[in-house]
Design a protein around this motif. Structure first.
Motif, PDB file in Angstrom:
ATOM      1  N   LEU A  49       0.842  -1.194   0.000  1.00  0.00           N
ATOM      2  CA  LEU A  49       0.000   0.000   0.000  1.00  0.00           C
ATOM      3  C   LEU A  49       0.878   1.244   0.000  1.00  0.00           C
ATOM      4  O   LEU A  49       1.644   1.475   0.937  1.00  0.00           O
ATOM      5  CB  LEU A  49      -0.908  -0.016   1.231  1.00  0.00           C
ATOM      6  CG  LEU A  49      -1.799   1.198   1.475  1.00  0.00           C
ATOM      7  CD1 LEU A  49      -2.842   1.319   0.367  1.00  0.00           C
ATOM      8  CD2 LEU A  49      -2.471   1.090   2.833  1.00  0.00           C
ATOM      9  N   ILE A  50       0.755   2.057  -1.045  1.00  0.00           N
ATOM     10  CA  ILE A  50       1.556   3.262  -1.191  1.00  0.00           C
ATOM     11  C   ILE A  50       0.689   4.475  -0.874  1.00  0.00           C
ATOM     12  O   ILE A  50      -0.396   4.631  -1.438  1.00  0.00           O
ATOM     13  CB  ILE A  50       2.124   3.358  -2.622  1.00  0.00           C
ATOM     14  CG1 ILE A  50       3.088   2.192  -2.873  1.00  0.00           C
ATOM     15  CG2 ILE A  50       2.827   4.687  -2.851  1.00  0.00           C
ATOM     16  CD1 ILE A  50       3.500   2.041  -4.320  1.00  0.00           C
ATOM     17  N   THR A  51       1.163   5.323   0.033  1.00  0.00           N
ATOM     18  CA  THR A  51       0.364   6.476   0.422  1.00  0.00           C
ATOM     19  C   THR A  51       1.239   7.611   0.937  1.00  0.00           C
ATOM     20  O   THR A  51       2.353   7.387   1.408  1.00  0.00           O
ATOM     21  CB  THR A  51      -0.666   6.090   1.507  1.00  0.00           C
ATOM     22  OG1 THR A  51      -1.474   7.217   1.826  1.00  0.00           O
ATOM     23  CG2 THR A  51       0.017   5.588   2.766  1.00  0.00           C
ATOM     24  N   HIS A  52       0.728   8.835   0.812  1.00  0.00           N
ATOM     25  CA  HIS A  52       1.378  10.002   1.417  1.00  0.00           C
ATOM     26  C   HIS A  52       0.967  10.157   2.870  1.00  0.00           C
ATOM     27  O   HIS A  52       1.724  10.642   3.698  1.00  0.00           O
ATOM     28  CB  HIS A  52       0.938  11.293   0.698  1.00  0.00           C
ATOM     29  CG  HIS A  52       1.591  11.519  -0.616  1.00  0.00           C
ATOM     30  ND1 HIS A  52       2.946  11.670  -0.760  1.00  0.00           N
ATOM     31  CD2 HIS A  52       1.075  11.646  -1.861  1.00  0.00           C
ATOM     32  CE1 HIS A  52       3.225  11.876  -2.037  1.00  0.00           C
ATOM     33  NE2 HIS A  52       2.106  11.862  -2.723  1.00  0.00           N
ATOM     34  N   TYR A  53      -0.284   9.797   3.136  1.00  0.00           N
ATOM     35  CA  TYR A  53      -0.918  10.195   4.385  1.00  0.00           C
ATOM     36  C   TYR A  53      -1.241   8.999   5.265  1.00  0.00           C
ATOM     37  O   TYR A  53      -1.349   7.859   4.799  1.00  0.00           O
ATOM     38  CB  TYR A  53      -2.205  10.971   4.092  1.00  0.00           C
ATOM     39  CG  TYR A  53      -2.010  12.110   3.131  1.00  0.00           C
ATOM     40  CD1 TYR A  53      -1.293  13.246   3.509  1.00  0.00           C
ATOM     41  CD2 TYR A  53      -2.517  12.050   1.838  1.00  0.00           C
ATOM     42  CE1 TYR A  53      -1.101  14.294   2.621  1.00  0.00           C
ATOM     43  CE2 TYR A  53      -2.330  13.097   0.939  1.00  0.00           C
ATOM     44  CZ  TYR A  53      -1.620  14.218   1.343  1.00  0.00           C
ATOM     45  OH  TYR A  53      -1.417  15.246   0.469  1.00  0.00           O
ATOM     46  N   THR A  54      -1.427   9.277   6.539  1.00  0.00           N
ATOM     47  CA  THR A  54      -1.725   8.202   7.482  1.00  0.00           C
ATOM     48  C   THR A  54      -3.217   7.927   7.602  1.00  0.00           C
ATOM     49  O   THR A  54      -3.602   6.953   8.248  1.00  0.00           O
ATOM     50  CB  THR A  54      -1.185   8.557   8.884  1.00  0.00           C
ATOM     51  OG1 THR A  54      -1.768   9.794   9.304  1.00  0.00           O
ATOM     52  CG2 THR A  54       0.335   8.692   8.856  1.00  0.00           C
ATOM     53  N   ARG A  55      -4.066   8.746   6.975  1.00  0.00           N
ATOM     54  CA  ARG A  55      -5.499   8.611   7.240  1.00  0.00           C
ATOM     55  C   ARG A  55      -6.032   7.249   6.810  1.00  0.00           C
ATOM     56  O   ARG A  55      -6.893   6.681   7.486  1.00  0.00           O
ATOM     57  CB  ARG A  55      -6.302   9.727   6.564  1.00  0.00           C
ATOM     58  CG  ARG A  55      -6.258   9.753   5.068  1.00  0.00           C
ATOM     59  CD  ARG A  55      -7.172  10.827   4.506  1.00  0.00           C
ATOM     60  NE  ARG A  55      -7.356  10.655   3.066  1.00  0.00           N
ATOM     61  CZ  ARG A  55      -8.432  11.050   2.408  1.00  0.00           C
ATOM     62  NH1 ARG A  55      -9.413  11.644   3.051  1.00  0.00           N
ATOM     63  NH2 ARG A  55      -8.532  10.866   1.112  1.00  0.00           N
ATOM     64  N   ILE A  56      -5.524   6.684   5.715  1.00  0.00           N
ATOM     65  CA  ILE A  56      -6.019   5.373   5.291  1.00  0.00           C
ATOM     66  C   ILE A  56      -5.558   4.289   6.258  1.00  0.00           C
ATOM     67  O   ILE A  56      -6.202   3.250   6.394  1.00  0.00           O
ATOM     68  CB  ILE A  56      -5.575   5.044   3.849  1.00  0.00           C
ATOM     69  CG1 ILE A  56      -6.374   3.835   3.325  1.00  0.00           C
ATOM     70  CG2 ILE A  56      -4.061   4.782   3.764  1.00  0.00           C
ATOM     71  CD1 ILE A  56      -6.185   3.571   1.841  1.00  0.00           C
ATOM     72  N   LEU A  57      -4.459   4.543   6.974  1.00  0.00           N
ATOM     73  CA  LEU A  57      -3.934   3.559   7.911  1.00  0.00           C
ATOM     74  C   LEU A  57      -4.739   3.523   9.208  1.00  0.00           C
ATOM     75  O   LEU A  57      -4.488   2.700  10.076  1.00  0.00           O
ATOM     76  CB  LEU A  57      -2.460   3.834   8.197  1.00  0.00           C
ATOM     77  CG  LEU A  57      -1.559   3.841   6.949  1.00  0.00           C
ATOM     78  CD1 LEU A  57      -0.101   4.031   7.335  1.00  0.00           C
ATOM     79  CD2 LEU A  57      -1.729   2.567   6.125  1.00  0.00           C
TER      80      LEU A  57
END
Length: 252
Positions: free
Chosen positions: A203-211
């Motif tokens: 999972l590639i993301t900039h932000y922690t919100r999806i985590l």
């Protein structure tokens, strides 16, 4: 247990001034049953890693290896990688005019399985997959991603994930442009996939919100084409409070 293994991967893009290095020696192992989150600032090489694994021709591998259960992935064509069990959800899903969602999905499933699914069973499975992401069934007759909102495109990718059921899902910025409701629905789809126990997620993301919805087993911080730090889900919490400043200073 299946294993996707990346060793000392170096990747460049071709520019007017010659090859420009992007990835500068990436080592990463994803096993079935694991969820890995790759985080980092813009331009750090996160998406380059995803597209290189998938076989995008823009990205030129100049060193290292990618293997799936010991088999060379880099020597495969794009469709061979898909049949081997790799799936890429793109940050910006493309539109495919003239091809309905239903035909697109059934053609993809046929290519993976080597035979077409029975139509009656297929329609039932497709409708159920769309219901799970709260996507109107009428979208099945629309052209792929044409006129879809950002959230609808991402829901469609989760429908693909549900129906194609690969061994490893590489999700590039899946949370990009999603409102809170779409983020929750998409995250639930990823959790259903990973919850099978024998599937891996990158999972590639900039932000922690999806985590907050998808808890990773491992977090990797990308900076300047390399993994600068690794840890568990607590590392994502640290990034939430501290940001990427210290890593950006490391890359200068």
């Amino acid at each position: 247990m299946a294993t996707l293994e990346i060793k000392d991967l170096h990747v460049a893009v071709d520019t007017d001034d010659g090859l420009k290095p992007i990835l500068k020696g990436v080592d990463l192992t994803v096993k079935s049953g694991q969820t890995h989150a790759i985080m980092g600032p813009n331009g750090s090489g996160k998406s380059t890693l995803a597209y290189s694994i998938a076989g995008h021709p823009k990205y030129i591998v100049t060193g290292g290896s990618v293997t799936l259960d010991g088999v060379d992935v880099l020597g495969m064509t794009v469709d061979e990688r898909a049949r081997a069990g790799l799936f890429l959800a793109m940050q910006y899903p493309v539109e495919v005019p003239g091809v309905s969602v239903s035909n697109f999905l059934r053609t993809a499933k046929t290519a993976l399985d080597g035979e077409a699914p029975k139509l009656r069973t297929w329609v039932k499975d497709m409708n159920e997959a769309m219901d799970k992401v709260a996507m109107d069934r009428d979208f099945a007759q629309r052209n792929v991603n044409e006129g879809f909102s950002g959230g609808e495109k991402k829901r469609h990718e989760i429908v693909q994930l549900e129906l194609l059921n690969p061994r490893f899902a590489i999700l590039d910025e899946t949370d990009s442009g999603l409102d809170i409701d779409a983020l929750r629905v998409v995250s639930e789809g990823v959790n259903r996939f990973s919850g099978q126990g024998d599937r891996g997620v990158l999972l590639i993301t900039h932000y922690t919100r999806i985590l907050r919805y998808i808890e990773p087993d491992f977090v990797h911080v990308f900076v300047a084409g390399r993994i600068a730090e690794e840890g568990g889900s607590e590392l994502a919490e640290q990034l939430e409070s501290e940001g990427y400043d210290k890593y950006n200073r490391m890359s200068v």
